[in-house]
Write an enzyme that holds these catalytic residues in place. Structure first.
Site, PDB file in Angstrom:
ATOM      1  N   GLY A  11     -40.427 -44.531 -27.948  1.00  0.00           N
ATOM      2  CA  GLY A  11     -40.026 -43.275 -28.564  1.00  0.00           C
ATOM      3  C   GLY A  11     -38.525 -43.119 -28.542  1.00  0.00           C
ATOM      4  O   GLY A  11     -37.825 -43.727 -27.721  1.00  0.00           O
ATOM      5  N   MET A  15     -31.287 -37.481 -28.085  1.00  0.00           N
ATOM      6  CA  MET A  15     -30.337 -37.855 -27.034  1.00  0.00           C
ATOM      7  C   MET A  15     -30.863 -38.946 -26.117  1.00  0.00           C
ATOM      8  O   MET A  15     -30.115 -39.478 -25.298  1.00  0.00           O
ATOM      9  CB  MET A  15     -30.003 -36.626 -26.187  1.00  0.00           C
ATOM     10  CG  MET A  15     -31.191 -35.992 -25.508  1.00  0.00           C
ATOM     11  SD  MET A  15     -30.746 -34.494 -24.606  1.00  0.00           S
ATOM     12  CE  MET A  15     -32.362 -33.946 -24.040  1.00  0.00           C
ATOM     13  N   VAL A  18     -37.128 -43.609 -24.977  1.00  0.00           N
ATOM     14  CA  VAL A  18     -38.266 -43.640 -24.068  1.00  0.00           C
ATOM     15  C   VAL A  18     -38.854 -45.049 -24.085  1.00  0.00           C
ATOM     16  O   VAL A  18     -39.173 -45.589 -25.151  1.00  0.00           O
ATOM     17  CB  VAL A  18     -39.341 -42.608 -24.466  1.00  0.00           C
ATOM     18  CG1 VAL A  18     -40.478 -42.626 -23.439  1.00  0.00           C
ATOM     19  CG2 VAL A  18     -38.737 -41.219 -24.571  1.00  0.00           C
ATOM     20  N   LYS A  34     -37.476 -42.364 -19.535  1.00  0.00           N
ATOM     21  CA  LYS A  34     -36.593 -41.791 -20.552  1.00  0.00           C
ATOM     22  C   LYS A  34     -35.167 -41.853 -20.036  1.00  0.00           C
ATOM     23  O   LYS A  34     -34.876 -41.426 -18.907  1.00  0.00           O
ATOM     24  CB  LYS A  34     -36.981 -40.348 -20.862  1.00  0.00           C
ATOM     25  CG  LYS A  34     -36.171 -39.739 -22.007  1.00  0.00           C
ATOM     26  CD  LYS A  34     -36.774 -38.423 -22.481  1.00  0.00           C
ATOM     27  CE  LYS A  34     -36.043 -37.902 -23.710  1.00  0.00           C
ATOM     28  NZ  LYS A  34     -36.664 -36.657 -24.241  1.00  0.00           N
ATOM     29  N   ASP A 127     -40.446 -27.111 -29.864  1.00  0.00           N
ATOM     30  CA  ASP A 127     -40.610 -28.214 -30.812  1.00  0.00           C
ATOM     31  C   ASP A 127     -42.034 -28.769 -30.739  1.00  0.00           C
ATOM     32  O   ASP A 127     -42.246 -29.980 -30.731  1.00  0.00           O
ATOM     33  CB  ASP A 127     -39.592 -29.322 -30.549  1.00  0.00           C
ATOM     34  CG  ASP A 127     -39.468 -30.292 -31.729  1.00  0.00           C
ATOM     35  OD1 ASP A 127     -39.807 -29.896 -32.860  1.00  0.00           O
ATOM     36  OD2 ASP A 127     -39.034 -31.437 -31.513  1.00  0.00           O
TER      37      ASP A 127
END
Length: 470
Positions: A11, A15, A18, A34, A127
Protein backbone atom coordinates in the site's frame (compact mmCIF):
# COMPACT_ATOMS: atom_id res chain seq x y z
CA UNK A 1 14.48 -2.62 9.60
CA UNK A 2 15.18 -3.75 13.15
CA UNK A 3 13.72 -7.25 13.62
CA UNK A 4 11.50 -6.90 10.54
CA UNK A 5 12.33 -8.19 7.06
CA UNK A 6 10.46 -6.31 4.32
CA UNK A 7 8.84 -8.55 1.70
CA UNK A 8 6.78 -6.37 -0.66
CA UNK A 9 4.91 -3.08 -0.89
CA UNK A 10 1.18 -3.61 -0.26
CA UNK A 11 0.00 0.00 0.00
CA UNK A 12 0.98 3.59 -0.53
CA UNK A 13 -0.50 6.77 0.92
CA UNK A 14 0.30 10.44 0.70
CA UNK A 15 3.10 10.27 3.24
CA UNK A 16 3.91 6.61 3.83
CA UNK A 17 4.58 3.22 2.29
CA UNK A 18 3.09 0.03 3.72
CA UNK A 19 5.06 -3.20 3.45
CA UNK A 20 4.20 -6.79 4.12
CA UNK A 21 6.98 -7.81 6.50
CA UNK A 22 8.12 -10.74 8.60
CA UNK A 23 9.04 -10.29 12.25
CA UNK A 24 12.00 -12.51 13.07
CA UNK A 25 12.32 -12.01 16.85
CA UNK A 26 11.35 -12.44 19.64
CA UNK A 27 8.68 -14.36 17.69
CA UNK A 28 8.04 -15.01 14.03
CA UNK A 29 4.89 -13.57 12.50
CA UNK A 30 3.70 -11.70 9.45
CA UNK A 31 3.04 -8.00 10.01
CA UNK A 32 2.37 -4.78 8.11
CA UNK A 33 5.04 -2.09 8.47
CA UNK A 34 4.27 1.53 7.59
CA UNK A 35 7.19 3.91 7.09
CA UNK A 36 7.46 7.57 6.09
CA UNK A 37 8.43 7.96 2.43
CA UNK A 38 11.81 9.33 1.49
CA UNK A 39 11.56 13.07 1.06
CA UNK A 40 8.40 13.24 3.20
CA UNK A 41 10.23 13.20 6.52
CA UNK A 42 9.56 16.88 7.19
CA UNK A 43 8.41 17.99 10.61
CA UNK A 44 4.79 18.30 9.42
CA UNK A 45 4.57 14.80 7.96
CA UNK A 46 6.54 13.14 10.74
CA UNK A 47 4.18 14.78 13.23
CA UNK A 48 1.12 13.54 11.34
CA UNK A 49 2.64 10.06 10.97
CA UNK A 50 3.32 9.92 14.70
CA UNK A 51 -0.23 11.03 15.41
CA UNK A 52 -1.64 8.20 13.28
CA UNK A 53 0.43 5.71 15.25
CA UNK A 54 -0.79 7.12 18.55
CA UNK A 55 -4.39 7.09 17.31
CA UNK A 56 -4.16 3.40 16.37
CA UNK A 57 -2.41 2.57 19.63
CA UNK A 58 -5.36 3.99 21.57
CA UNK A 59 -7.84 1.63 19.97
CA UNK A 60 -8.60 -1.98 20.77
CA UNK A 61 -11.38 -3.36 18.63
CA UNK A 62 -11.69 -6.45 16.39
CA UNK A 63 -12.66 -4.25 13.42
CA UNK A 64 -9.59 -1.98 13.67
CA UNK A 65 -6.04 -3.05 12.79
CA UNK A 66 -3.85 -3.32 15.91
CA UNK A 67 -0.46 -1.61 16.46
CA UNK A 68 2.35 -3.90 17.69
CA UNK A 69 5.49 -1.78 17.67
CA UNK A 70 7.06 1.52 16.60
CA UNK A 71 10.52 2.87 15.99
CA UNK A 72 12.83 4.63 13.54
CA UNK A 73 15.35 3.50 10.95
CA UNK A 74 19.08 4.22 11.25
CA UNK A 75 18.49 7.34 9.13
CA UNK A 76 15.70 8.55 11.38
CA UNK A 77 12.65 7.69 9.25
CA UNK A 78 9.86 6.71 11.68
CA UNK A 79 7.81 3.56 11.21
CA UNK A 80 5.21 1.59 13.07
CA UNK A 81 4.18 -2.05 12.87
CA UNK A 82 0.59 -3.29 12.87
CA UNK A 83 -1.22 -6.54 12.28
CA UNK A 84 -1.18 -7.80 8.70
CA UNK A 85 -4.72 -7.79 7.29
CA UNK A 86 -5.08 -10.40 4.57
CA UNK A 87 -8.20 -9.03 2.98
CA UNK A 88 -9.69 -7.06 0.10
CA UNK A 89 -11.91 -3.94 0.00
CA UNK A 90 -15.35 -4.60 1.45
CA UNK A 91 -17.25 -3.94 -1.80
CA UNK A 92 -15.01 -6.32 -3.78
CA UNK A 93 -15.28 -8.96 -1.06
CA UNK A 94 -19.09 -8.82 -1.11
CA UNK A 95 -19.23 -9.03 -4.89
CA UNK A 96 -16.69 -11.84 -5.22
CA UNK A 97 -18.56 -13.92 -2.64
CA UNK A 98 -21.99 -13.14 -4.15
CA UNK A 99 -23.27 -11.92 -0.79
CA UNK A 100 -26.98 -11.12 -0.58
CA UNK A 101 -28.32 -7.91 0.91
CA UNK A 102 -28.71 -9.42 4.39
CA UNK A 103 -25.12 -10.70 4.46
CA UNK A 104 -23.83 -7.32 3.26
CA UNK A 105 -25.75 -5.55 6.00
CA UNK A 106 -24.46 -7.98 8.65
CA UNK A 107 -20.92 -7.08 7.57
CA UNK A 108 -21.69 -3.37 7.43
CA UNK A 109 -22.86 -3.20 11.06
CA UNK A 110 -19.51 -4.68 12.16
CA UNK A 111 -17.78 -1.79 10.39
CA UNK A 112 -20.10 0.64 12.18
CA UNK A 113 -19.07 -0.92 15.51
CA UNK A 114 -15.40 -0.32 14.69
CA UNK A 115 -15.92 3.30 13.67
CA UNK A 116 -18.01 3.92 16.78
CA UNK A 117 -15.12 2.59 18.89
CA UNK A 118 -12.78 5.09 17.21
CA UNK A 119 -15.25 7.88 17.98
CA UNK A 120 -15.34 6.81 21.61
CA UNK A 121 -11.57 7.26 21.59
CA UNK A 122 -12.15 10.79 20.19
CA UNK A 123 -10.80 9.92 16.72
CA UNK A 124 -12.63 10.80 13.46
CA UNK A 125 -11.33 8.78 10.50
CA UNK A 126 -12.27 11.29 7.74
CA UNK A 127 -11.34 8.94 4.88
CA UNK A 128 -13.62 5.94 5.20
CA UNK A 129 -13.97 4.12 1.86
CA UNK A 130 -13.98 0.49 0.72
CA UNK A 131 -10.19 0.38 0.20
CA UNK A 132 -9.76 1.40 3.87
CA UNK A 133 -12.13 -1.34 5.07
CA UNK A 134 -10.50 -4.67 4.24
CA UNK A 135 -12.36 -7.94 4.74
CA UNK A 136 -10.82 -11.37 5.20
CA UNK A 137 -11.95 -14.76 6.44
CA UNK A 138 -11.23 -15.70 10.06
CA UNK A 139 -12.40 -19.14 11.25
CA UNK A 140 -14.75 -19.29 8.29
CA UNK A 141 -16.37 -15.92 9.00
CA UNK A 142 -15.84 -12.61 7.18
CA UNK A 143 -14.14 -10.05 9.44
CA UNK A 144 -13.70 -6.37 8.47
CA UNK A 145 -10.62 -4.36 9.46
CA UNK A 146 -10.51 -0.56 9.28
CA UNK A 147 -7.09 0.76 8.27
CA UNK A 148 -5.33 4.02 7.37
CA UNK A 149 -5.98 6.68 9.98
CA UNK A 150 -3.44 8.91 8.22
CA UNK A 151 -5.84 11.87 7.88
CA UNK A 152 -7.75 11.22 11.10
CA UNK A 153 -8.81 14.13 13.30
CA UNK A 154 -8.57 14.21 17.08
CA UNK A 155 -11.67 15.60 18.77
CA UNK A 156 -9.70 16.15 21.97
CA UNK A 157 -6.47 18.04 21.19
CA UNK A 158 -5.03 17.04 24.57
CA UNK A 159 -4.82 13.42 23.43
CA UNK A 160 -1.60 13.86 21.48
CA UNK A 161 1.42 16.07 21.67
CA UNK A 162 1.26 16.29 17.89
CA UNK A 163 -2.37 17.08 17.25
CA UNK A 164 -3.96 15.88 14.03
CA UNK A 165 -5.01 19.17 12.46
CA UNK A 166 -5.81 20.43 8.98
CA UNK A 167 -5.26 23.89 7.61
CA UNK A 168 -8.22 25.82 6.22
CA UNK A 169 -8.51 25.49 2.45
CA UNK A 170 -6.91 22.03 2.47
CA UNK A 171 -9.01 19.19 1.03
CA UNK A 172 -8.90 16.05 3.16
CA UNK A 173 -10.45 12.78 2.09
CA UNK A 174 -11.57 11.06 -1.10
CA UNK A 175 -14.15 13.06 -3.13
CA UNK A 176 -16.44 10.10 -3.88
CA UNK A 177 -16.89 9.44 -0.13
CA UNK A 178 -16.46 13.00 1.12
CA UNK A 179 -19.12 14.70 3.24
CA UNK A 180 -20.52 18.13 2.26
CA UNK A 181 -18.70 19.77 5.17
CA UNK A 182 -15.38 18.31 3.95
CA UNK A 183 -16.10 19.64 0.45
CA UNK A 184 -16.57 23.10 2.01
CA UNK A 185 -12.75 23.14 2.56
CA UNK A 186 -13.07 25.58 5.45
CA UNK A 187 -12.05 22.93 7.95
CA UNK A 188 -15.06 23.85 10.10
CA UNK A 189 -17.95 21.59 10.97
CA UNK A 190 -16.02 18.31 10.92
CA UNK A 191 -17.34 15.96 13.58
CA UNK A 192 -18.37 12.30 13.95
CA UNK A 193 -21.25 12.84 11.52
CA UNK A 194 -18.62 13.24 8.79
CA UNK A 195 -17.85 9.53 9.19
CA UNK A 196 -21.61 8.81 9.26
CA UNK A 197 -21.87 10.33 5.77
CA UNK A 198 -18.93 8.27 4.44
CA UNK A 199 -20.51 5.11 5.85
CA UNK A 200 -23.72 6.10 4.11
CA UNK A 201 -21.84 6.20 0.78
CA UNK A 202 -20.28 2.78 1.49
CA UNK A 203 -23.74 1.40 2.35
CA UNK A 204 -25.17 2.87 -0.87
CA UNK A 205 -22.42 1.18 -2.88
CA UNK A 206 -22.88 -2.17 -1.12
CA UNK A 207 -26.62 -2.08 -1.85
CA UNK A 208 -26.66 -0.78 -5.43
CA UNK A 209 -23.17 -1.35 -6.81
CA UNK A 210 -22.97 2.34 -7.70
CA UNK A 211 -21.92 5.54 -5.93
CA UNK A 212 -24.51 8.24 -5.11
CA UNK A 213 -22.73 10.59 -7.52
CA UNK A 214 -20.82 9.58 -10.64
CA UNK A 215 -17.97 12.06 -10.18
CA UNK A 216 -15.85 10.38 -12.86
CA UNK A 217 -18.59 11.17 -15.39
CA UNK A 218 -18.56 14.79 -14.27
CA UNK A 219 -14.80 14.86 -14.78
CA UNK A 220 -15.17 13.31 -18.24
CA UNK A 221 -17.72 15.99 -19.11
CA UNK A 222 -15.09 18.62 -18.39
CA UNK A 223 -16.59 19.78 -15.11
CA UNK A 224 -14.06 21.62 -12.98
CA UNK A 225 -12.85 20.69 -9.52
CA UNK A 226 -15.03 23.29 -7.81
CA UNK A 227 -18.11 22.10 -9.70
CA UNK A 228 -17.51 18.60 -8.36
CA UNK A 229 -17.26 20.00 -4.83
CA UNK A 230 -20.48 21.94 -5.41
CA UNK A 231 -22.27 18.72 -6.41
CA UNK A 232 -21.11 17.08 -3.18
CA UNK A 233 -22.28 20.07 -1.11
CA UNK A 234 -25.60 20.83 -2.81
CA UNK A 235 -27.01 18.14 -5.12
CA UNK A 236 -29.28 15.42 -3.75
CA UNK A 237 -28.48 11.85 -4.84
CA UNK A 238 -31.25 9.48 -5.98
CA UNK A 239 -32.52 6.95 -3.48
CA UNK A 240 -30.92 3.48 -3.74
CA UNK A 241 -34.17 1.99 -5.07
CA UNK A 242 -34.39 4.73 -7.72
CA UNK A 243 -30.75 4.16 -8.72
CA UNK A 244 -31.39 0.41 -8.94
CA UNK A 245 -34.33 1.05 -11.27
CA UNK A 246 -32.26 3.18 -13.64
CA UNK A 247 -29.29 0.81 -13.86
CA UNK A 248 -31.57 -2.10 -14.68
CA UNK A 249 -32.00 -0.80 -18.21
CA UNK A 250 -29.04 1.43 -18.99
CA UNK A 251 -25.96 -0.03 -17.33
CA UNK A 252 -23.91 -2.73 -19.02
CA UNK A 253 -23.10 -4.18 -15.57
CA UNK A 254 -26.78 -4.45 -14.60
CA UNK A 255 -26.92 -8.25 -14.84
CA UNK A 256 -23.67 -8.60 -12.88
CA UNK A 257 -24.86 -6.22 -10.15
CA UNK A 258 -28.10 -8.09 -9.44
CA UNK A 259 -26.36 -11.48 -9.69
CA UNK A 260 -23.69 -10.41 -7.17
CA UNK A 261 -26.52 -9.71 -4.71
CA UNK A 262 -28.37 -12.97 -5.45
CA UNK A 263 -31.38 -10.97 -6.58
CA UNK A 264 -33.68 -10.91 -9.56
CA UNK A 265 -33.97 -7.67 -11.50
CA UNK A 266 -37.59 -7.28 -10.41
CA UNK A 267 -36.92 -7.83 -6.69
CA UNK A 268 -33.83 -5.72 -5.99
CA UNK A 269 -35.72 -2.42 -6.23
CA UNK A 270 -38.54 -3.75 -4.08
CA UNK A 271 -36.15 -4.91 -1.33
CA UNK A 272 -34.38 -1.53 -1.29
CA UNK A 273 -37.57 0.54 -1.19
CA UNK A 274 -38.63 1.56 2.31
CA UNK A 275 -36.23 0.84 5.19
CA UNK A 276 -32.98 0.72 3.22
CA UNK A 277 -33.88 3.85 1.25
CA UNK A 278 -34.69 5.71 4.47
CA UNK A 279 -31.59 4.53 6.35
CA UNK A 280 -29.19 5.33 3.51
CA UNK A 281 -30.67 8.73 2.71
CA UNK A 282 -30.69 9.74 6.40
CA UNK A 283 -26.96 8.95 6.57
CA UNK A 284 -26.42 11.01 3.38
CA UNK A 285 -28.31 14.11 4.51
CA UNK A 286 -26.57 17.32 3.45
CA UNK A 287 -27.60 18.97 6.71
CA UNK A 288 -25.61 17.31 9.50
CA UNK A 289 -28.41 18.03 11.96
CA UNK A 290 -30.67 15.65 9.99
CA UNK A 291 -28.15 12.83 9.77
CA UNK A 292 -27.78 10.11 12.36
CA UNK A 293 -26.20 11.70 15.43
CA UNK A 294 -23.79 8.79 15.86
CA UNK A 295 -22.46 5.82 13.94
CA UNK A 296 -24.02 3.63 16.63
CA UNK A 297 -27.46 5.02 15.71
CA UNK A 298 -26.83 4.16 12.05
CA UNK A 299 -25.72 0.62 12.91
CA UNK A 300 -28.66 0.10 15.26
CA UNK A 301 -31.13 1.16 12.56
CA UNK A 302 -29.63 -1.42 10.18
CA UNK A 303 -29.95 -4.05 12.92
CA UNK A 304 -33.60 -3.09 13.44
CA UNK A 305 -34.23 -3.55 9.74
CA UNK A 306 -32.62 -6.99 9.83
CA UNK A 307 -34.88 -7.92 12.79
CA UNK A 308 -38.04 -6.66 10.96
CA UNK A 309 -38.48 -3.92 13.55
CA UNK A 310 -39.44 -0.28 12.84
CA UNK A 311 -36.39 1.81 11.97
CA UNK A 312 -35.77 5.29 13.37
CA UNK A 313 -35.25 6.68 9.87
CA UNK A 314 -38.71 5.64 8.70
CA UNK A 315 -41.90 7.68 9.01
CA UNK A 316 -43.57 6.85 12.32
CA UNK A 317 -46.92 5.96 10.75
CA UNK A 318 -49.20 3.35 12.30
CA UNK A 319 -49.52 1.54 8.97
CA UNK A 320 -45.73 1.15 8.76
CA UNK A 321 -45.47 -0.21 12.31
CA UNK A 322 -48.34 -2.63 11.70
CA UNK A 323 -46.61 -3.92 8.56
CA UNK A 324 -43.44 -4.56 10.57
CA UNK A 325 -45.46 -6.36 13.24
CA UNK A 326 -47.02 -8.59 10.58
CA UNK A 327 -43.56 -9.49 9.20
CA UNK A 328 -42.42 -10.61 12.66
CA UNK A 329 -45.63 -12.48 13.53
CA UNK A 330 -46.90 -13.93 10.26
CA UNK A 331 -48.49 -17.11 11.67
CA UNK A 332 -50.38 -15.36 14.45
CA UNK A 333 -51.51 -12.54 12.18
CA UNK A 334 -52.70 -15.01 9.53
CA UNK A 335 -54.80 -16.89 12.08
CA UNK A 336 -56.19 -13.65 13.49
CA UNK A 337 -56.95 -12.46 9.97
CA UNK A 338 -59.04 -15.57 9.25
CA UNK A 339 -61.09 -15.00 12.40
CA UNK A 340 -61.48 -11.30 11.66
CA UNK A 341 -62.48 -12.08 8.07
CA UNK A 342 -65.20 -14.45 9.25
CA UNK A 343 -66.54 -11.80 11.61
CA UNK A 344 -66.54 -9.14 8.88
CA UNK A 345 -68.36 -11.46 6.45
CA UNK A 346 -71.00 -12.10 9.08
CA UNK A 347 -71.48 -8.39 9.72
CA UNK A 348 -71.68 -7.65 6.00
CA UNK A 349 -74.29 -10.38 5.50
CA UNK A 350 -76.57 -9.15 8.26
CA UNK A 351 -76.39 -5.48 7.31
CA UNK A 352 -76.72 -5.70 3.52
CA UNK A 353 -80.52 -5.89 3.60
CA UNK A 354 -80.78 -2.94 5.97
CA UNK A 355 -78.50 -0.79 3.78
CA UNK A 356 -80.57 -1.54 0.68
CA UNK A 357 -83.69 -0.42 2.51
CA UNK A 358 -82.23 3.01 3.17
CA UNK A 359 -82.69 4.66 -0.18
CA UNK A 360 -82.40 8.05 1.48
CA UNK A 361 -78.75 7.39 2.24
CA UNK A 362 -77.92 6.80 -1.40
CA UNK A 363 -76.98 10.36 -2.24
CA UNK A 364 -74.96 10.78 0.96
CA UNK A 365 -73.04 7.58 0.25
CA UNK A 366 -72.36 8.65 -3.33
CA UNK A 367 -71.19 12.07 -2.17
CA UNK A 368 -68.84 10.59 0.41
CA UNK A 369 -67.37 8.13 -2.06
CA UNK A 370 -66.90 10.82 -4.69
CA UNK A 371 -65.24 13.13 -2.19
CA UNK A 372 -62.89 10.37 -1.11
CA UNK A 373 -61.99 9.51 -4.71
CA UNK A 374 -61.41 13.18 -5.47
CA UNK A 375 -59.18 13.51 -2.40
CA UNK A 376 -57.15 10.40 -3.24
CA UNK A 377 -56.71 11.51 -6.84
CA UNK A 378 -55.57 15.00 -5.87
CA UNK A 379 -53.13 13.66 -3.29
CA UNK A 380 -51.74 11.28 -5.91
CA UNK A 381 -51.13 13.92 -8.58
CA UNK A 382 -49.58 16.33 -6.08
CA UNK A 383 -47.12 13.65 -4.93
CA UNK A 384 -45.05 14.38 -8.02
CA UNK A 385 -44.05 17.64 -6.31
CA UNK A 386 -42.95 15.80 -3.14
CA UNK A 387 -39.16 16.30 -2.72
CA UNK A 388 -38.90 12.57 -2.04
CA UNK A 389 -40.51 11.79 -5.41
CA UNK A 390 -39.06 14.68 -7.47
CA UNK A 391 -35.55 14.80 -6.00
CA UNK A 392 -33.52 17.34 -7.92
CA UNK A 393 -36.37 18.49 -10.19
CA UNK A 394 -38.73 21.48 -10.02
CA UNK A 395 -42.41 20.71 -10.66
CA UNK A 396 -44.66 23.68 -11.57
CA UNK A 397 -48.34 24.08 -10.78
CA UNK A 398 -49.07 24.06 -14.52
CA UNK A 399 -47.34 20.69 -14.94
CA UNK A 400 -49.32 19.22 -12.05
CA UNK A 401 -52.58 20.47 -13.61
CA UNK A 402 -51.70 19.12 -17.04
CA UNK A 403 -50.82 15.72 -15.61
CA UNK A 404 -54.03 15.62 -13.58
CA UNK A 405 -56.20 16.64 -16.54
CA UNK A 406 -54.72 13.91 -18.68
CA UNK A 407 -55.18 11.21 -16.04
CA UNK A 408 -58.84 11.92 -15.23
CA UNK A 409 -60.14 10.38 -18.46
CA UNK A 410 -58.06 7.20 -18.26
CA UNK A 411 -57.82 6.47 -14.53
CA UNK A 412 -61.40 7.37 -13.55
CA UNK A 413 -63.27 5.76 -16.43
CA UNK A 414 -66.66 4.48 -15.29
CA UNK A 415 -66.85 7.02 -12.42
CA UNK A 416 -68.73 9.94 -14.03
CA UNK A 417 -69.51 11.76 -10.78
CA UNK A 418 -65.85 11.78 -9.74
CA UNK A 419 -64.72 12.73 -13.25
CA UNK A 420 -67.18 15.63 -13.41
CA UNK A 421 -66.14 16.94 -9.98
CA UNK A 422 -62.43 16.86 -10.84
CA UNK A 423 -62.86 18.29 -14.35
CA UNK A 424 -64.87 21.19 -12.95
CA UNK A 425 -62.24 21.81 -10.24
CA UNK A 426 -59.28 21.72 -12.66
CA UNK A 427 -61.23 23.93 -15.10
CA UNK A 428 -61.70 26.56 -12.37
CA UNK A 429 -57.99 26.47 -11.48
CA UNK A 430 -57.02 26.92 -15.13
CA UNK A 431 -59.47 29.85 -15.28
CA UNK A 432 -57.96 31.46 -12.18
CA UNK A 433 -54.51 31.16 -13.78
CA UNK A 434 -55.81 32.92 -16.91
CA UNK A 435 -55.47 29.76 -19.02
CA UNK A 436 -58.92 30.07 -20.59
CA UNK A 437 -58.27 27.86 -23.59
CA UNK A 438 -57.37 25.03 -21.23
CA UNK A 439 -60.26 25.77 -18.84
CA UNK A 440 -63.15 25.63 -21.33
CA UNK A 441 -62.72 21.97 -22.47
CA UNK A 442 -62.56 20.80 -18.84
CA UNK A 443 -65.73 22.69 -17.86
CA UNK A 444 -67.62 21.59 -20.97
CA UNK A 445 -66.67 17.94 -20.43
CA UNK A 446 -67.82 18.19 -16.80
CA UNK A 447 -71.13 19.75 -17.92
CA UNK A 448 -71.75 16.92 -20.41
CA UNK A 449 -71.19 14.32 -17.68
CA UNK A 450 -73.57 16.17 -15.34
CA UNK A 451 -76.35 16.28 -17.93
CA UNK A 452 -76.17 12.58 -18.67
CA UNK A 453 -75.76 11.55 -15.05
CA UNK A 454 -78.08 8.99 -13.49
CA UNK A 455 -78.43 10.93 -10.24
CA UNK A 456 -80.30 14.21 -9.97
CA UNK A 457 -77.82 16.82 -8.84
CA UNK A 458 -79.21 20.24 -9.72
CA UNK A 459 -76.87 22.13 -7.38
CA UNK A 460 -73.66 20.84 -8.97
CA UNK A 461 -75.13 21.28 -12.45
CA UNK A 462 -75.88 24.93 -11.65
CA UNK A 463 -72.39 25.49 -10.26
CA UNK A 464 -70.93 23.95 -13.42
CA UNK A 465 -72.96 26.29 -15.65
CA UNK A 466 -71.96 29.30 -13.59
CA UNK A 467 -68.25 28.42 -13.82
CA UNK A 468 -68.50 27.97 -17.60
CA UNK A 469 -70.37 31.29 -17.89
CA UNK A 470 -67.56 33.00 -16.01
Amino acid sequence: IGPYRLIRVIGEGGMGLVYEAEQTEPLRRRVALKIVKRGMDTQEFVSRFESERQALALMDHPAIAKVFDAGATERGRPYFVMEYVEGIPINNFCDQNRMGLRERLDLFVLVCDGVQHAHQKAIIHRDLKPSNVLVGMVDGQPVPKIIDFGVAKAMDHKLFDNTLTTSAGQLVGTPEYMSPEQADMSGAGIDTRTDVYALGVILYELLVGKLPFDLSALHDEGKGFYEILRVIREDEPPKPSTRATTIRHSDERAAEIVADRQEERATLTRHLRGDLDWITMKALEKDRARRYDTVRALGNDVRRHLAFKPVAAGPPSKVYKIRKFVRRNRVGVAAGGLVLGAIILGIVGTTTGMIRARQAERLASLEARTARQVSDFLVDIFEVADPDQARGETITAREILDQGAGRIVTELAGQPETQARLMNTIGKVYRNLGLYEQAVPQLEAALALRRQGSVEDDLHLAENLADLGD
